[in-house]
Design a protein around this motif. Structure first.
Motif, PDB file in Angstrom:
ATOM      1  N   LYS A 126      -8.055  -4.777 -13.829  1.00 15.75           N
ATOM      2  CA  LYS A 126      -8.289  -3.339 -13.646  1.00 15.75           C
ATOM      3  C   LYS A 126      -8.692  -3.036 -12.205  1.00 15.75           C
ATOM      4  O   LYS A 126      -8.253  -2.045 -11.619  1.00 15.75           O
ATOM      5  CB  LYS A 126      -9.369  -2.847 -14.611  1.00 15.75           C
ATOM      6  N   GLN A 127      -9.538  -3.886 -11.632  1.00 18.08           N
ATOM      7  CA  GLN A 127      -9.952  -3.674 -10.253  1.00 18.08           C
ATOM      8  C   GLN A 127      -8.759  -3.771  -9.311  1.00 18.08           C
ATOM      9  O   GLN A 127      -8.644  -3.015  -8.333  1.00 18.08           O
ATOM     10  CB  GLN A 127     -11.008  -4.704  -9.864  1.00 18.08           C
ATOM     11  N   LEU A 128      -7.845  -4.701  -9.609  1.00 18.97           N
ATOM     12  CA  LEU A 128      -6.619  -4.823  -8.816  1.00 18.97           C
ATOM     13  C   LEU A 128      -5.813  -3.529  -8.881  1.00 18.97           C
ATOM     14  O   LEU A 128      -5.294  -3.056  -7.868  1.00 18.97           O
ATOM     15  CB  LEU A 128      -5.781  -5.990  -9.335  1.00 18.97           C
ATOM     16  N   ALA A 129      -5.725  -2.953 -10.076  1.00 13.05           N
ATOM     17  CA  ALA A 129      -4.976  -1.706 -10.245  1.00 13.05           C
ATOM     18  C   ALA A 129      -5.588  -0.571  -9.437  1.00 13.05           C
ATOM     19  O   ALA A 129      -4.874   0.253  -8.858  1.00 13.05           O
ATOM     20  CB  ALA A 129      -4.908  -1.333 -11.730  1.00 13.05           C
ATOM     21  N   VAL A 130      -6.924  -0.521  -9.405  1.00 12.37           N
ATOM     22  CA  VAL A 130      -7.607   0.511  -8.615  1.00 12.37           C
ATOM     23  C   VAL A 130      -7.228   0.383  -7.147  1.00 12.37           C
ATOM     24  O   VAL A 130      -6.862   1.363  -6.486  1.00 12.37           O
ATOM     25  CB  VAL A 130      -9.138   0.400  -8.782  1.00 12.37           C
ATOM     26  N   CYS A 131      -7.291  -0.840  -6.630  1.00 13.24           N
ATOM     27  CA  CYS A 131      -6.970  -1.065  -5.215  1.00 13.24           C
ATOM     28  C   CYS A 131      -5.505  -0.740  -4.922  1.00 13.24           C
ATOM     29  O   CYS A 131      -5.189  -0.106  -3.909  1.00 13.24           O
ATOM     30  CB  CYS A 131      -7.274  -2.511  -4.834  1.00 13.24           C
ATOM     31  N   LEU A 132      -4.613  -1.176  -5.801  1.00 15.49           N
ATOM     32  CA  LEU A 132      -3.178  -0.942  -5.583  1.00 15.49           C
ATOM     33  C   LEU A 132      -2.826   0.537  -5.665  1.00 15.49           C
ATOM     34  O   LEU A 132      -1.950   1.017  -4.947  1.00 15.49           O
ATOM     35  CB  LEU A 132      -2.351  -1.733  -6.597  1.00 15.49           C
ATOM     36  N   LYS A 133      -3.512   1.252  -6.552  1.00 15.18           N
ATOM     37  CA  LYS A 133      -3.192   2.670  -6.714  1.00 15.18           C
ATOM     38  C   LYS A 133      -3.484   3.447  -5.435  1.00 15.18           C
ATOM     39  O   LYS A 133      -2.783   4.405  -5.110  1.00 15.18           O
ATOM     40  CB  LYS A 133      -3.967   3.261  -7.889  1.00 15.18           C
ATOM     41  N   SER A 166       4.206  -4.920  -1.955  1.00 15.75           N
ATOM     42  CA  SER A 166       2.958  -4.650  -2.667  1.00 15.75           C
ATOM     43  C   SER A 166       1.840  -5.527  -2.130  1.00 15.75           C
ATOM     44  O   SER A 166       0.711  -5.064  -1.941  1.00 15.75           O
ATOM     45  CB  SER A 166       3.135  -4.920  -4.165  1.00 15.75           C
ATOM     46  N   LEU A 167       2.151  -6.798  -1.877  1.00 10.17           N
ATOM     47  CA  LEU A 167       1.136  -7.715  -1.358  1.00 10.17           C
ATOM     48  C   LEU A 167       0.703  -7.312   0.051  1.00 10.17           C
ATOM     49  O   LEU A 167      -0.476  -7.412   0.398  1.00 10.17           O
ATOM     50  CB  LEU A 167       1.676  -9.147  -1.369  1.00 10.17           C
ATOM     51  N   ARG A 168       1.652  -6.834   0.840  1.00 11.19           N
ATOM     52  CA  ARG A 168       1.318  -6.371   2.192  1.00 11.19           C
ATOM     53  C   ARG A 168       0.346  -5.191   2.126  1.00 11.19           C
ATOM     54  O   ARG A 168      -0.665  -5.152   2.841  1.00 11.19           O
ATOM     55  CB  ARG A 168       2.589  -5.956   2.928  1.00 11.19           C
ATOM     56  N   ARG A 169       0.632  -4.222   1.251  1.00 17.27           N
ATOM     57  CA  ARG A 169      -0.251  -3.062   1.110  1.00 17.27           C
ATOM     58  C   ARG A 169      -1.615  -3.478   0.566  1.00 17.27           C
ATOM     59  O   ARG A 169      -2.646  -2.943   0.978  1.00 17.27           O
ATOM     60  CB  ARG A 169       0.400  -2.034   0.181  1.00 17.27           C
ATOM     61  N   LEU A 170      -1.610  -4.422  -0.370  1.00 16.38           N
ATOM     62  CA  LEU A 170      -2.863  -4.892  -0.945  1.00 16.38           C
ATOM     63  C   LEU A 170      -3.730  -5.571   0.109  1.00 16.38           C
ATOM     64  O   LEU A 170      -4.945  -5.322   0.180  1.00 16.38           O
ATOM     65  CB  LEU A 170      -2.577  -5.869  -2.091  1.00 16.38           C
ATOM     66  N   SER A 171      -3.127  -6.401   0.922  1.00 14.16           N
ATOM     67  CA  SER A 171      -3.894  -7.105   1.954  1.00 14.16           C
ATOM     68  C   SER A 171      -4.517  -6.118   2.936  1.00 14.16           C
ATOM     69  O   SER A 171      -5.604  -6.356   3.471  1.00 14.16           O
ATOM     70  CB  SER A 171      -2.990  -8.092   2.712  1.00 14.16           C
ATOM     71  N   ARG A 172      -3.845  -4.996   3.133  1.00 14.04           N
ATOM     72  CA  ARG A 172      -4.362  -3.975   4.048  1.00 14.04           C
ATOM     73  C   ARG A 172      -5.540  -3.206   3.429  1.00 14.04           C
ATOM     74  O   ARG A 172      -6.537  -2.943   4.098  1.00 14.04           O
ATOM     75  CB  ARG A 172      -3.237  -2.999   4.419  1.00 14.04           C
ATOM     76  N   VAL A 173      -5.436  -2.880   2.141  1.00  8.65           N
ATOM     77  CA  VAL A 173      -6.505  -2.117   1.494  1.00  8.65           C
ATOM     78  C   VAL A 173      -7.735  -2.992   1.236  1.00  8.65           C
ATOM     79  O   VAL A 173      -8.838  -2.475   1.049  1.00  8.65           O
ATOM     80  CB  VAL A 173      -6.001  -1.459   0.183  1.00  8.65           C
ATOM     81  N   PRO A 176       7.443  -1.241  -3.261  1.00  6.19           N
ATOM     82  CA  PRO A 176       6.106  -1.596  -3.778  1.00  6.19           C
ATOM     83  C   PRO A 176       6.074  -1.770  -5.294  1.00  6.19           C
ATOM     84  O   PRO A 176       5.581  -0.916  -6.031  1.00  6.19           O
ATOM     85  CB  PRO A 176       5.245  -0.417  -3.325  1.00  6.19           C
ATOM     86  N   PHE A 177       6.612  -2.876  -5.787  1.00  6.68           N
ATOM     87  CA  PHE A 177       6.621  -3.156  -7.218  1.00  6.68           C
ATOM     88  C   PHE A 177       5.360  -3.908  -7.646  1.00  6.68           C
ATOM     89  O   PHE A 177       4.894  -4.810  -6.959  1.00  6.68           O
ATOM     90  CB  PHE A 177       7.840  -4.009  -7.589  1.00  6.68           C
ATOM     91  N   TYR A 178       4.864  -3.531  -8.815  1.00  6.14           N
ATOM     92  CA  TYR A 178       3.684  -4.158  -9.424  1.00  6.14           C
ATOM     93  C   TYR A 178       4.011  -4.221 -10.906  1.00  6.14           C
ATOM     94  O   TYR A 178       4.002  -3.208 -11.594  1.00  6.14           O
ATOM     95  CB  TYR A 178       2.477  -3.300  -9.097  1.00  6.14           C
ATOM     96  N   ILE A 179       4.341  -5.394 -11.407  1.00  5.06           N
ATOM     97  CA  ILE A 179       5.063  -5.513 -12.672  1.00  5.06           C
ATOM     98  C   ILE A 179       4.363  -6.456 -13.642  1.00  5.06           C
ATOM     99  O   ILE A 179       3.762  -7.452 -13.244  1.00  5.06           O
ATOM    100  CB  ILE A 179       6.494  -6.042 -12.422  1.00  5.06           C
ATOM    101  N   GLY A 180       4.465  -6.145 -14.944  1.00  7.20           N
ATOM    102  CA  GLY A 180       3.957  -7.009 -15.996  1.00  7.20           C
ATOM    103  C   GLY A 180       3.864  -6.244 -17.300  1.00  7.20           C
ATOM    104  O   GLY A 180       4.678  -5.371 -17.571  1.00  7.20           O
ATOM    105  N   HIS A 181       2.876  -6.584 -18.113  1.00  5.79           N
ATOM    106  CA  HIS A 181       2.622  -5.880 -19.374  1.00  5.79           C
ATOM    107  C   HIS A 181       1.535  -4.847 -19.118  1.00  5.79           C
ATOM    108  O   HIS A 181       0.380  -5.189 -18.877  1.00  5.79           O
ATOM    109  CB  HIS A 181       2.168  -6.870 -20.450  1.00  5.79           C
ATOM    110  N   GLY A 218      -8.148   6.764  -7.875  1.00  2.78           N
ATOM    111  CA  GLY A 218      -7.016   6.731  -6.946  1.00  2.78           C
ATOM    112  C   GLY A 218      -7.121   7.875  -5.971  1.00  2.78           C
ATOM    113  O   GLY A 218      -8.161   8.119  -5.385  1.00  2.78           O
ATOM    114  N   HIS A 219      -6.033   8.639  -5.842  1.00  5.17           N
ATOM    115  CA  HIS A 219      -5.983   9.703  -4.840  1.00  5.17           C
ATOM    116  C   HIS A 219      -6.670  10.953  -5.365  1.00  5.17           C
ATOM    117  O   HIS A 219      -6.040  11.858  -5.903  1.00  5.17           O
ATOM    118  CB  HIS A 219      -4.527  10.014  -4.490  1.00  5.17           C
ATOM    119  N   GLY A 220      -7.997  11.005  -5.255  1.00  4.42           N
ATOM    120  CA  GLY A 220      -8.719  12.191  -5.671  1.00  4.42           C
ATOM    121  C   GLY A 220      -8.921  12.244  -7.167  1.00  4.42           C
ATOM    122  O   GLY A 220      -8.586  11.342  -7.906  1.00  4.42           O
ATOM    123  N   THR A 221      -9.466  13.375  -7.650  1.00  5.26           N
ATOM    124  CA  THR A 221      -9.774  13.517  -9.060  1.00  5.26           C
ATOM    125  C   THR A 221      -8.981  14.630  -9.724  1.00  5.26           C
ATOM    126  O   THR A 221      -9.221  14.961 -10.869  1.00  5.26           O
ATOM    127  CB  THR A 221     -11.280  13.808  -9.237  1.00  5.26           C
TER     128      THR A 221
END
Length: 318
Positions: free
Chosen positions: A221-228, A193-200, A166-171, A31-34
């Motif tokens: 997991k890859q989706l989470a990386v992009c969304l983060k 959230s979908l708007r931000r995802l489409s941009r990234v 920007p909600f991203y919801i589930g288990h 995500g944002h740096g290490t």
């Protein structure tokens, strides 16, 4: 002999280096740096009955009509039995549901993605969805063909949530330092959230189409990386009592677990009364769930629900 010994030592050295690299990568913050970050995971709860009852009748009606859910179901030809079951059962309760297939299947209508890679399928499905429906729906629910969903419970859960946030919801699950929503329980994105995802998606460094690590991440997991990278963090959905509402297992599996660990409270300990999803169902079990959820009613019991989520106009749902 000396040459063989040298080759052996090189192999040991390279193997050791690889193990060190893998270990270090497991501790890298995606995500944002290490740099070290605080725990960002939240537990979002459904409203309780009193909150809804405190709303005026006009407010309830407006809310029930404003929550529109678009359903994405990712399928492949091998899923044909599940595909048929989902089409005939719970997907009818979405405001609109579409199947996104890896390839063309003549017997069913689908949006054809022309790829077998699940992450590429998910990317393409989200991209098409945003382009077509960004002005029509405010919540987007993605499921696999083995998932059964109760859309009315999803709408109730989202009742007082703002889709402009920007909600991203589930288990939610955790893999190293990465928090993500497990795709097997279903994934819910707000329109923001979908708007931000489409941009990234346009930034291959932050959101690569094929992934950028030594090993391949699963699509959730890859989706989470992009969304983060966009500031959208995984949120675990719970009912007002703190029980999970997105389930990655079937009712049968959850009851078995409850019988083993909490035999004195199998029903109460198994699942939330307001569960939204279950996973790992056979096509037959989906029809059984459909009967239990939408058909079977114990005579004399009333639930006095404060809201009614009406089916889409022209729908033939139960």
């Amino acid at each position: 002999m000396l040459s063989e010994s040298s080759s052996f030592m090189k192999g040991v050295l390279l193997g050791g280096i690889f193990c060190v690299v893998v270990t270090l990568l497991g501790h890298v913050k995606i995500g944002h740096g290490t740099r070290a970050r605080h725990h960002e995971h939240h537990h979002i709860q459904a409203p309780n009955k009193e909150e809804v009852l405190n709303l005026s009748e006009d407010e309830r009606l407006e809310l029930s009509q404003s929550i529109r859910v678009y359903c994405i179901v990712l399928v492949k030809p091998k899923d044909i039995g599940h595909w048929a079951a989902v089409r005939e059962t719970w997907s009818k309760h979405c405001d609109k549901a579409e199947f996104y297939s890896s390839e063309n299947v003549k017997v069913f209508n689908a949006v054809v993605l022309n790829t077998n890679d699940m992450w590429t399928m998910m990317r393409k499905a989200y991209k098409i969805t945003y382009e077509r429906y960004k002005d029509e729906f405010n919540w987007f629910f993605l499921a696999y063909p083995t998932t059964f969903a109760i859309i009315e419970n999803l709408k109730y859960f989202l009742l007082k949530k703002d889709p402009a946030q920007p909600f991203y919801i589930g288990h939610t699950m955790k893999s190293g330092d990465l928090e993500y929503v497990d795709g097997e329980g279903g994934i819910v994105l707000s329109i923001e959230s979908l708007r931000r995802l489409s941009r990234v998606f346009e930034d291959s460094d932050k959101c690569p189409e094929q992934g950028g690590m030594i090993w391949k991440l699963s699509e959730d997991k890859q989706l989470a990386v992009c969304l983060k990278y966009t500031g959208v963090i995984a949120e675990n959905a719970e009912d007002s009592e703190g029980k999970d509402v997105f389930n990655t297992k079937s009712v049968n599996a959850l009851i078995k677990e409850a019988m083993a660990s909490r035999p004195e409270q199998v029903v109460d300990g198994c699942c939330s009364d307001m569960a939204i999803t279950f996973n790992g169902l056979s096509p037959n079990h989906m029809h059984v769930m459909m009967y239990g959820v939408y058909r079977l009613r114990p005579y004399g019991h009333t639930y006095s629900d404060a809201l009614v989520f009406l089916p889409p106009a022209g729908s033939d749902n139960d």
